[in-house]
Design an enzyme around this catalytic site. Sequence first.
Site, PDB file in Angstrom:
ATOM      1  N   ALA A  17      40.450  28.918  43.885  1.00 44.92           N
ATOM      2  CA  ALA A  17      41.623  29.386  44.638  1.00 44.92           C
ATOM      3  C   ALA A  17      41.534  28.977  46.103  1.00 44.92           C
ATOM      4  O   ALA A  17      42.515  28.498  46.691  1.00 44.92           O
ATOM      5  CB  ALA A  17      41.753  30.907  44.526  1.00 44.92           C
ATOM      6  N   VAL A  49      33.760  29.799  36.135  1.00 45.28           N
ATOM      7  CA  VAL A  49      34.444  29.554  34.867  1.00 45.28           C
ATOM      8  C   VAL A  49      35.878  29.189  35.223  1.00 45.28           C
ATOM      9  O   VAL A  49      36.216  29.139  36.394  1.00 45.28           O
ATOM     10  CB  VAL A  49      34.407  30.787  33.926  1.00 45.28           C
ATOM     11  CG1 VAL A  49      33.070  30.928  33.260  1.00 45.28           C
ATOM     12  CG2 VAL A  49      34.765  32.042  34.683  1.00 45.28           C
ATOM     13  N   ALA A  52      40.051  25.304  31.765  1.00 48.53           N
ATOM     14  CA  ALA A  52      41.146  24.752  30.954  1.00 48.53           C
ATOM     15  C   ALA A  52      42.448  25.018  31.692  1.00 48.53           C
ATOM     16  O   ALA A  52      42.613  26.065  32.321  1.00 48.53           O
ATOM     17  CB  ALA A  52      41.180  25.414  29.586  1.00 48.53           C
ATOM     18  N   LYS A  80      43.762  17.597  27.574  1.00 46.29           N
ATOM     19  CA  LYS A  80      44.093  18.725  26.694  1.00 46.29           C
ATOM     20  C   LYS A  80      45.540  18.596  26.231  1.00 46.29           C
ATOM     21  O   LYS A  80      46.438  18.462  27.075  1.00 46.29           O
ATOM     22  CB  LYS A  80      43.880  20.034  27.481  1.00 46.29           C
ATOM     23  CG  LYS A  80      44.369  21.280  26.777  1.00 46.29           C
ATOM     24  CD  LYS A  80      44.077  22.542  27.584  1.00 46.29           C
ATOM     25  CE  LYS A  80      44.752  23.747  26.977  1.00 46.29           C
ATOM     26  NZ  LYS A  80      44.617  24.954  27.775  1.00 46.29           N
ATOM     27  N   LEU A 335      41.862  35.191  41.874  1.00 45.65           N
ATOM     28  CA  LEU A 335      41.404  36.417  41.216  1.00 45.65           C
ATOM     29  C   LEU A 335      41.564  37.648  42.102  1.00 45.65           C
ATOM     30  O   LEU A 335      41.636  38.770  41.603  1.00 45.65           O
ATOM     31  CB  LEU A 335      39.935  36.261  40.801  1.00 45.65           C
ATOM     32  CG  LEU A 335      39.668  35.148  39.767  1.00 45.65           C
ATOM     33  CD1 LEU A 335      38.173  34.989  39.513  1.00 45.65           C
ATOM     34  CD2 LEU A 335      40.395  35.428  38.458  1.00 45.65           C
ATOM     35  N   ILE A 348      44.670  29.400  36.730  1.00 40.78           N
ATOM     36  CA  ILE A 348      44.794  28.344  37.745  1.00 40.78           C
ATOM     37  C   ILE A 348      46.271  28.091  38.023  1.00 40.78           C
ATOM     38  O   ILE A 348      46.669  27.842  39.164  1.00 40.78           O
ATOM     39  CB  ILE A 348      44.020  27.083  37.313  1.00 40.78           C
ATOM     40  CG1 ILE A 348      42.512  27.424  37.303  1.00 40.78           C
ATOM     41  CG2 ILE A 348      44.301  25.901  38.237  1.00 40.78           C
ATOM     42  CD1 ILE A 348      41.626  26.373  36.691  1.00 40.78           C
ATOM     43  N   GLY A 449      53.148  30.531  14.515  1.00 39.08           N
ATOM     44  CA  GLY A 449      51.717  30.389  14.241  1.00 39.08           C
ATOM     45  C   GLY A 449      51.064  31.702  13.854  1.00 39.08           C
ATOM     46  O   GLY A 449      50.169  31.743  13.004  1.00 39.08           O
TER      47      GLY A 449
HETATM   48  P1  FAD Z   1      35.845  32.904  42.929  1.00 40.24           P
HETATM   49  O1  FAD Z   1      35.509  31.679  42.194  1.00 40.24           O
HETATM   50  O2  FAD Z   1      35.091  34.149  42.568  1.00 40.24           O
HETATM   51  O3  FAD Z   1      35.633  32.594  44.453  1.00 40.24           O
HETATM   52  C1  FAD Z   1      35.473  33.613  45.413  1.00 40.24           C
HETATM   53  C2  FAD Z   1      35.006  33.004  46.716  1.00 40.24           C
HETATM   54  O4  FAD Z   1      34.976  34.015  47.699  1.00 40.24           O
HETATM   55  C3  FAD Z   1      33.620  32.376  46.650  1.00 40.24           C
HETATM   56  O5  FAD Z   1      33.603  31.186  47.383  1.00 40.24           O
HETATM   57  C4  FAD Z   1      32.764  33.410  47.359  1.00 40.24           C
HETATM   58  O6  FAD Z   1      31.644  32.835  47.985  1.00 40.24           O
HETATM   59  C5  FAD Z   1      33.753  33.944  48.403  1.00 40.24           C
HETATM   60  N1  FAD Z   1      33.411  35.255  48.892  1.00 40.24           N
HETATM   61  C6  FAD Z   1      33.488  36.440  48.252  1.00 40.24           C
HETATM   62  N2  FAD Z   1      33.032  37.440  49.040  1.00 40.24           N
HETATM   63  C7  FAD Z   1      32.671  36.868  50.204  1.00 40.24           C
HETATM   64  C8  FAD Z   1      32.114  37.355  51.415  1.00 40.24           C
HETATM   65  N3  FAD Z   1      31.814  38.652  51.579  1.00 40.24           N
HETATM   66  N4  FAD Z   1      31.859  36.481  52.400  1.00 40.24           N
HETATM   67  C9  FAD Z   1      32.148  35.166  52.264  1.00 40.24           C
HETATM   68  N5  FAD Z   1      32.675  34.640  51.134  1.00 40.24           N
HETATM   69  C10 FAD Z   1      32.928  35.481  50.126  1.00 40.24           C
HETATM   70  N6  FAD Z   1      41.512  30.089  34.624  1.00 40.24           N
HETATM   71  C11 FAD Z   1      42.145  29.068  34.038  1.00 40.24           C
HETATM   72  O7  FAD Z   1      43.147  28.581  34.560  1.00 40.24           O
HETATM   73  N7  FAD Z   1      41.691  28.547  32.863  1.00 40.24           N
HETATM   74  C12 FAD Z   1      40.639  29.074  32.204  1.00 40.24           C
HETATM   75  O8  FAD Z   1      40.247  28.551  31.173  1.00 40.24           O
HETATM   76  C13 FAD Z   1      39.998  30.205  32.776  1.00 40.24           C
HETATM   77  N8  FAD Z   1      38.958  30.807  32.152  1.00 40.24           N
HETATM   78  C14 FAD Z   1      38.396  31.925  32.713  1.00 40.24           C
HETATM   79  C15 FAD Z   1      37.427  32.644  32.005  1.00 40.24           C
HETATM   80  C16 FAD Z   1      36.914  33.823  32.544  1.00 40.24           C
HETATM   81  C17 FAD Z   1      35.906  34.622  31.763  1.00 40.24           C
HETATM   82  C18 FAD Z   1      37.324  34.266  33.816  1.00 40.24           C
HETATM   83  C19 FAD Z   1      36.753  35.508  34.429  1.00 40.24           C
HETATM   84  C20 FAD Z   1      38.270  33.550  34.517  1.00 40.24           C
HETATM   85  C21 FAD Z   1      38.831  32.399  33.960  1.00 40.24           C
HETATM   86  N9  FAD Z   1      39.835  31.712  34.625  1.00 40.24           N
HETATM   87  C22 FAD Z   1      40.465  30.672  34.021  1.00 40.24           C
HETATM   88  C23 FAD Z   1      40.214  32.100  35.975  1.00 40.24           C
HETATM   89  C24 FAD Z   1      39.567  31.170  36.980  1.00 40.24           C
HETATM   90  O9  FAD Z   1      38.172  31.167  36.825  1.00 40.24           O
HETATM   91  C25 FAD Z   1      39.910  31.609  38.399  1.00 40.24           C
HETATM   92  O10 FAD Z   1      41.285  31.782  38.500  1.00 40.24           O
HETATM   93  C26 FAD Z   1      39.501  30.591  39.397  1.00 40.24           C
HETATM   94  O11 FAD Z   1      38.174  30.212  39.222  1.00 40.24           O
HETATM   95  C27 FAD Z   1      39.718  31.100  40.794  1.00 40.24           C
HETATM   96  O12 FAD Z   1      38.708  31.966  41.193  1.00 40.24           O
HETATM   97  P2  FAD Z   1      38.706  32.431  42.699  1.00 40.24           P
HETATM   98  O13 FAD Z   1      38.600  31.225  43.552  1.00 40.24           O
HETATM   99  O14 FAD Z   1      39.851  33.339  42.892  1.00 40.24           O
HETATM  100  O15 FAD Z   1      37.382  33.317  42.810  1.00 40.24           O
END
Ligand code: FAD
Length: 500
Positions: A17, A49, A52, A80, A335, A348, A449
């Site tokens: 994100a 994670v 896809a 895909k 997230l 995503i 399906g």
């Molecule tokens: P994160 O990857 O958790 O990033 C958070 C960031 O914030 C990190 O850089 C961390 O270092 C930083 N941060 C947090 N706290 C602090 C702090 N105190 N100080 C400094 N930095 C901090 N999406 C799909 O589209 N397809 C899929 O197949 C899919 N499969 C998934 C399966 C699972 C089990 C899960 C849980 C999610 C899945 N997702 C999927 C969702 C996808 O993983 C997320 O939408 C995507 O990775 C975005 O994550 P994020 O960047 O929001 O959070």
Amino acid sequence: MTDNRVRSIVIVGGGTAGWMTAATLARILGPDYAKITLVESDAIGIIGVGEATIPQMATFNRMLGLDEDAFVRATKGSFKLGIQFVDWARIGHTYFHPFGRYGLDMQGVSFHAYFQRMHLLGEAPDIDAWSLQAQAAKGNKFMRSIDAGNSPLSDIAYAFHFDAGLYAKFLRGYAEARGVVRREGKIVDVRLRGEDGFVESVVLESGEAVDGDLFIDCSGFRGLLIEQALGAGYTDWKRFLPCDRAIAVPCASVEEWTPYTRSTAHRAGWQWRIPLQHRIGNGHVFASDHMSDDEATAILLANLDGEPLAEPRTVPFVTGHRNKAWIKNCVAIGLSGGFLEPLESTSIWLIQSGLSRLLTMFPDRGFDPADIHRYNRIMQTEYEEIRDFLVLHYHATQRDDLPFWDYCRTMEIPERLAEKMRVYRAHGRAFRENEELFNDTSWYAVMHGQLLKPRSFDPVAGVMSLDETRARLAHIREAVANSAEYMPKHRDFIAEHCAA
Ligand code: FAD
């Protein structure tokens, strides 16, 4: 008029994100509009994670001006064409939710209405025969669209599988090259302005404060700004989508690279299988009310294609969304804004959608509540619409072998979904409502399906004579089969264009 524009943007978090946000803002706002800073902590890391996607991802890449082959190569990705669902409707049953459309709409009537008519007559057993994506997936074939007139080869819908860690790195390179400044460090405090409660700065462990006009919270599930500092609150949808944990593990790759995600239903949830060039991503999503971590891990490990390449990792989650994704000068993307389990790979997309709507409603330093209200309303609707599509998979099942599936089959569902199912059962009609993400083809694919049975077919499909319908369907089926035959193997396509 005074210049009230946002001059400094702080992105908190460097996961998918955070870097998608940084890349997008750098691309759209250019180097001189505002200073863009991204703060992330290597010690905390990313969720890692989320591998896809859906076809809208290609639009995102195009918006950034990315070379698609370079993107697939850098992320060790694959292509895909849809999702294969195993054991969802009942044990032993498999269906495919393809990208793109089935067949060809004719005389203003959707193709699946004609299919439904022939299906009820017993003449069209397998809808996959009218989807090039489904046929290609069966043969492990892939190519991009070519200019082939009205052949199905002119319109191949696809998305990507990729390594999430490599994707964040790839976008980081893109964003930094366009002026985004990355700050390493753990945020230990969020300072709010005394007079109005707006976010003023985030404070790093070193004691240094990073201030800005607009803050984008991409800190993941913890919602560092939107929840911990601003108290947005969270709507929990566990009653509709009871899974609340995932165990993830990569395993060694196998000979054929399947151009689709597989989702296999298990005793209290399901398992994903996402083939990449260097490994297969696997995960077991399950309901902790019905299964322990140990049991879920054992099931996952017993259902891998190859050797596990790491220790299984547990990811707890709460399905739902923040009550407000945008509060004052803080917008939650990723997230931190909410989570819908990965059954249809939509998270995503929700990042992409949040960004595009943020740009549509981009604020100045006045942060007008009317803009913020509209953004929040639209994002909430988007979450609800996707939720309903996911609930359909669990609810429209014939499985009665276990308490988890009994719960899903008999649970109360949102009225909007209940209406869609009633309409489908009447005449096999499936609709996209307003701007919802999943179109009529997707709704039809999953309702058909999951073995929902319509009582009849769309009467307007009966305007065409049976003989003509039969002939046209045969013609389209043949064109699809010939097109699938023409396509190269997925592995060969990657070797030629984008091998890592
Ligand atoms: P994160 O990857 O958790 O990033 C958070 C960031 O914030 C990190 O850089 C961390 O270092 C930083 N941060 C947090 N706290 C602090 C702090 N105190 N100080 C400094 N930095 C901090 N999406 C799909 O589209 N397809 C899929 O197949 C899919 N499969 C998934 C399966 C699972 C089990 C899960 C849980 C999610 C899945 N997702 C999927 C969702 C996808 O993983 C997320 O939408 C995507 O990775 C975005 O994550 P994020 O960047 O929001 O959070």
